[in-house]
Scaffold this active site. Structure first.
Site, short mmCIF file in Angstrom:
data_model
loop_
_atom_site.label_atom_id
_atom_site.label_comp_id
_atom_site.label_asym_id
_atom_site.label_seq_id
_atom_site.Cartn_x
_atom_site.Cartn_y
_atom_site.Cartn_z
N ALA A 74 0.84 -1.20 0.00
CA ALA A 74 0.00 0.00 0.00
C ALA A 74 0.87 1.24 0.00
O ALA A 74 1.99 1.24 0.53
CB ALA A 74 -0.92 0.01 1.22
N ASP A 75 0.33 2.29 -0.59
CA ASP A 75 0.99 3.59 -0.52
C ASP A 75 -0.07 4.67 -0.50
O ASP A 75 -0.99 4.66 -1.31
CB ASP A 75 1.94 3.82 -1.70
CG ASP A 75 2.86 4.98 -1.42
OD1 ASP A 75 3.83 4.80 -0.66
OD2 ASP A 75 2.59 6.10 -1.92
#
EC number: 3.6.1.9
Length: 193
Positions: A74-75
């Protein structure tokens, strides 16, 4: 606790304590294996594509080491006035970012990638956040808490910054760092659950 199909493990490719906490609260069993990939926004790259690319790069980097497990990468990025605001480089950078957010509505986008044997799903979640006017003195006080220094956009909605949030449209947990309902749906679709 959630049980996974196929007897495989779940790995979070992130050192973020907020992401780990969200997964734990959702009763998911996982281990943490931070990904170490360069986070460089290229000129002209669409913010959503950027978040997706980084999430994919992180998930793939860890999945290469653990090919029999499922990996969540995730970012989270903050976009204000068409500028991508990542983690601040220093206190002056944090102050600059918070001034951009003060009195305006911005978007928080998290790219999420679920990688596993014969599976790769990449999606984004976007939430709009409206912030009240914040004085220079309040900004300085907030920065001195240290809270903004490891967060995209230089703030944590779940902490002291919450006093200036006047509205939110979308997934609150996305702003914290992981759109947990979307992750759950991705896992169901991939047959992990």
């Amino acid at each position: 606790m959630l049980r996974y199909n196929l007897g495989m493990g779940l790995i979070l490719a992130s050192a973020s304590p907020r992401r780990s906490e969200l997964l734990r609260k959702a009763r998911m069993v996982f281990r943490v294996e931070p990904a170490h990939v360069p986070e460089v926004h290229t000129a002209g790259e669409d913010p959503k594509q950027y978040a997706q690319r980084l999430a994919r790069d992180k998930a793939r980097a860890v999945a290469a080491k653990y090919p029999n497990d499922f990996v969540i990468g995730a970012d989270t990025i903050v976009v204000a006035d068409a500028h991508v605001l990542e983690k601040p480089a220093d206190e002056a950078d944090a102050a600059r970012m918070i001034r951009m957010l003060s009195g305006h509505t911005h978007e928080v986008t998290t790219g999420v990638c679920l990688c596993g044997p014969n599976v790769e799903i990449v999606e984004t979640e976007t939430t709009r956040v409206t912030v009240a006017e914040i004085s220079d003195e309040e900004i300085a006080d907030y920065i001195h808490t240290g809270e903004p220094m490891d967060k995209a956009g230089a703030y944590g909605i779940q902490g002291m910054f919450s006093r200036w949030v006047t509205g939110i449209e979308g997934d609150y947990f996305n702003v914290v760092g992981l759109p947990i309902a979307r992750v759950y749906r991705m896992m169901r679709r991939a047959g992990v659950l």
